[in-house]
Design a protein around this motif. Structure first.
Motif, mmCIF file in Angstrom:
data_model
loop_
_atom_site.group_PDB
_atom_site.id
_atom_site.type_symbol
_atom_site.label_atom_id
_atom_site.label_comp_id
_atom_site.label_asym_id
_atom_site.label_seq_id
_atom_site.Cartn_x
_atom_site.Cartn_y
_atom_site.Cartn_z
ATOM 1 N N ALA A 1 -5.160 -0.948 -18.025
ATOM 2 C CA ALA A 1 -4.054 -1.086 -19.133
ATOM 3 C C ALA A 1 -4.892 -0.287 -20.422
ATOM 4 O O ALA A 1 -3.821 0.590 -21.066
ATOM 5 N N GLU A 2 -5.894 -0.649 -20.753
ATOM 6 C CA GLU A 2 -6.277 0.242 -21.893
ATOM 7 C C GLU A 2 -6.523 1.752 -21.621
ATOM 8 O O GLU A 2 -6.390 2.378 -22.711
ATOM 9 N N ARG A 3 -6.918 2.181 -20.647
ATOM 10 C CA ARG A 3 -6.920 3.644 -20.339
ATOM 11 C C ARG A 3 -5.666 4.052 -20.088
ATOM 12 O O ARG A 3 -5.571 5.331 -20.723
ATOM 13 N N SER A 4 -4.695 3.537 -19.525
ATOM 14 C CA SER A 4 -3.360 4.427 -19.354
ATOM 15 C C SER A 4 -2.368 3.988 -20.554
ATOM 16 O O SER A 4 -1.306 4.742 -20.751
ATOM 17 N N ARG B 1 -0.400 1.539 -20.695
ATOM 18 C CA ARG B 1 0.631 0.784 -20.450
ATOM 19 C C ARG B 1 0.544 -0.711 -20.646
ATOM 20 O O ARG B 1 -0.576 -1.384 -20.947
ATOM 21 N N PRO B 2 1.458 -1.636 -20.705
ATOM 22 C CA PRO B 2 1.738 -2.830 -21.196
ATOM 23 C C PRO B 2 0.964 -3.839 -20.020
ATOM 24 O O PRO B 2 0.959 -3.408 -18.843
ATOM 25 N N LEU B 3 0.478 -5.034 -20.414
ATOM 26 C CA LEU B 3 -0.249 -5.770 -19.456
ATOM 27 C C LEU B 3 0.079 -7.348 -20.257
ATOM 28 O O LEU B 3 -0.151 -7.479 -21.230
ATOM 29 N N ALA C 1 4.269 -4.853 -17.683
ATOM 30 C CA ALA C 1 5.094 -5.981 -18.484
ATOM 31 C C ALA C 1 4.894 -6.324 -19.832
ATOM 32 O O ALA C 1 3.775 -6.748 -19.836
ATOM 33 N N ASP C 2 5.736 -5.988 -20.706
ATOM 34 C CA ASP C 2 5.386 -6.676 -22.134
ATOM 35 C C ASP C 2 5.910 -8.193 -21.846
ATOM 36 O O ASP C 2 6.062 -8.698 -21.124
ATOM 37 N N LEU D 1 -1.377 -8.072 -23.897
ATOM 38 C CA LEU D 1 -2.775 -7.359 -23.987
ATOM 39 C C LEU D 1 -2.771 -6.953 -25.687
ATOM 40 O O LEU D 1 -3.593 -7.106 -26.176
ATOM 41 N N SER D 2 -1.516 -6.323 -26.012
ATOM 42 C CA SER D 2 -1.468 -5.588 -27.371
ATOM 43 C C SER D 2 -1.929 -6.786 -28.322
ATOM 44 O O SER D 2 -2.076 -6.373 -29.518
#
Length: 544
Positions: free
Chosen positions: A151-154, A156-158, A216-217, A252-253
């Motif tokens: 997720a950190e590389r792409s 996208r949310p997790l 998913a957010d 994750l954000s």
């Protein structure tokens, strides 16, 4: 000794003879999944086969070397005439050796394949919970690290959801651990059915589950957790009734890494459990209070002390079938009254805690007095009058000083005629004034050994008549407002119109009870105070 696991066309099978009747002739029985014991046995067998092939290959090479040396010596001895025969013999031996070597190579490949398959299956077993067949704690945290890195590389949310079954210990205590295992298995099945492709649901503890939602957010994850919560609670679990589940959600954000993501989701789960259970809480710094390990330990210690006192309160209610669940009903009415009075949420929670425990001091009152169907003697009533003070002493370690004062004062009267301290008016703590009316309401409207419960309208009239005397006027006003909103029941058992103040003929614990007029129960109570602090006027109150 464990049975040998063998593989035919991808189907697991067990050789019950361990090959004693021959590898091909051995009877096989199919099994649904490999066991660790069988896999380990197969692993060791594959290792032995590899070692045996290696030894045979070494022996073959040694034999070829000896044959070569022998052929050279024979050639020298026989001369030119015998050279052709020696070469022909060596060619035959070499061809045979090549065939044997190829056969040994195939055997070695099969053994290595079996070893690799066993290794893969053992790895799967090590990462799988044997009860639910979901990923286990270790596998889940390894996947969490992988998904966080991805997720950190792409970009996208997790999101992470942690779920925990509410009051699961009751299942184990009431039905036994096999029943608990069956419930956990069923819950796991329902949770897995709620997950989408690519998401991971794992069993990370006894009754705790983790759910990774890549892409998913926080809101999407919260909605998924809500669906899972409803899926678990909507349908009874097997034959053990309904069970609820609580969940904590974090994205994750909002975290700095895998460890913090798990910690914040766990904090949200803790918050859900501490604020009523059967709910999903999305982590937010404004909503979820982050607690240190020491703070959690302190709260856990407080909760354990509270649970112990709750057990005493239930024991008091269980002494008499006429008062079972009395404490819970009083707590419910008290909270409704306080809510009508505008109390904030935190004080409502404190009031409920105290109200559930308001009668815990009766644990020191003999059962013969609590369940006596006839009139109490002055000495007996004096013992009953001690229970608020004793209760305050019992709850002092589990509740705040203010809550303990509510327990102590719930039989005080606004006119100063109550007990144990005889204080009046605003000197009575506000929580005690609310609990006094809630306690009296449930006592009036519930059946007792010496009388049937009053009709709700009749009880309301008595409360209005006692405003400013036994009860605080503002609390009576709140009761009236709840009545008008139909927030309290209107249809409770009615009393006869001819003499509502007299007890009815009744059966008490299966035997006939002698009717006792309530006016006879006053010897230690003073004018107008009928029984255990509940006053009924001498004159009938007209119906409004």
């Amino acid at each position: 000794m464990p049975l040998e696991l063998r593989y035919r066309d991808g189907v697991f099978a067990v050789d019950s003879t361990r090959g004693r009747t021959g590898a091909r002739a051995a009877p096989l029985r199919a099994v649904e999944a490999p066991t660790a014991a069988a896999l380990l046995a197969d692993w060791r067998d594959a290792g032995r086969r590899i070692a045996r092939v290696r030894r045979l290959q070494g022996a073959l090479l040694g034999g070829l070397g000896v044959a070569g040396i022998g052929g050279s010596a024979a050639t020298l001895q026989l001369g030119v005439g015998g050279e052709g025969a020696v070469v022909a013999l060596l060619s035959v031996l070499l061809a045979a050796a090549v065939g044997v070597w190829a056969s040994l190579g195939r055997a070695l490949s099969r053994a290595i394949g079996a070893l690799e398959l066993s290794a893969g299956l053992l790895a799967d077993l090590a990462a799988t919970d044997p009860l639910t067949e979901l990923p286990n704690h270790r596998a889940f945290h390894e996947r969490l690290l992988q998904e966080v890195a991805l997720a950190e590389r792409s970009g996208r949310p997790l999101s992470l959801v942690l779920l925990d079954l509410d009051h699961f210990k009751r299942i184990n205590d009431s039905f036994g651990h096999p029943a608990g295992d069956a419930v956990v298995t069923e819950v796991a099945r329902r949770l897995a059915s709620c997950a989408r492709r690519g998401e991971v649901v794992a069993r990370v503890g006894g009754e705790e589950f983790g759910w990774l939602l890549p892409g998913a957010d926080a809101m999407d994850a919260w909605q998924a957790a809500e669906r899972a919560r409803v899926e678990v609670s909507a349908t009874p679990l097997l034959s053990y009734g309904s069970l609820t589940i609580s969940a904590g959600v974090c994205e994750l954000s909002q975290a700095g890494g895998a460890g913090e993501l798990h910690r914040l989701a766990d904090g949200a789960l803790y918050w859900a459990k501490a604020h009523g259970r059967d709910r999903c809480i999305r982590y937010s710094p404004e909503v979820v209070e982050e607690l240190s390990a020491g703070e959690r330990a302190a709260r856990l210690e407080h909760q354990q002390a509270l649970n112990a006192v709750h057990a005493l309160a239930r024991a008091v209610d269980a002494k008499d079938p006429y008062t079972q669940r009395h404490s819970e009903r009083v707590a419910d009415i008290a909270v409704r009254l306080a809510l009508e009075l505008g109390w904030p949420a935190e004080r409502l929670r404190e009031l409920r805690e105290a109200a559930v425990l308001h009668d815990v001091g009766k644990i020191a009152v003999p059962d013969a007095i609590l369940t006596k169907p006839g009139a109490l003697t002055p000495d007996e009533f004096a013992l009953v009058r001690e229970h608020p003070a004793r209760g305050a002493e019992i709850v002092a370690e589990a509740l705040t000083p203010e809550q303990a004062s509510w327990v102590r004062g719930h039989h005080e009267r606004v006119d100063g005629g109550g007990y144990p301290d005889g204080i009046a008016g605003d000197a009575i703590p506000d929580g005690a004034r609310v609990m006094a009316l809630a306690d009296a309401w449930d006592a009036m409207t519930s059946d007792r050994p010496y009388r049937a419960g009053l009709a709700a309208r009749r009880a309301l009239d008595i409360c209005r008549a006692e405003a400013g005397a036994q009860f605080a006027p503002e609390v009576v006003d709140a009761l009236q407002a709840l009545w008008e909103q139909s927030a309290i029941p209107h249809s409770l058992p009615a009393v006869p119109e001819d003499d509502p103040d007299l007890a009815q003929e009744l059966q008490y614990r299966g035997a006939g009870a002698v009717p006792v007029a309530r006016r006879e129960r006053r010897p230690a109570a003073g004018p107008g105070l009928v029984y255990r602090g509940l006053r009924v006027p001498d004159e009938d109150v007209p119906e409004a």
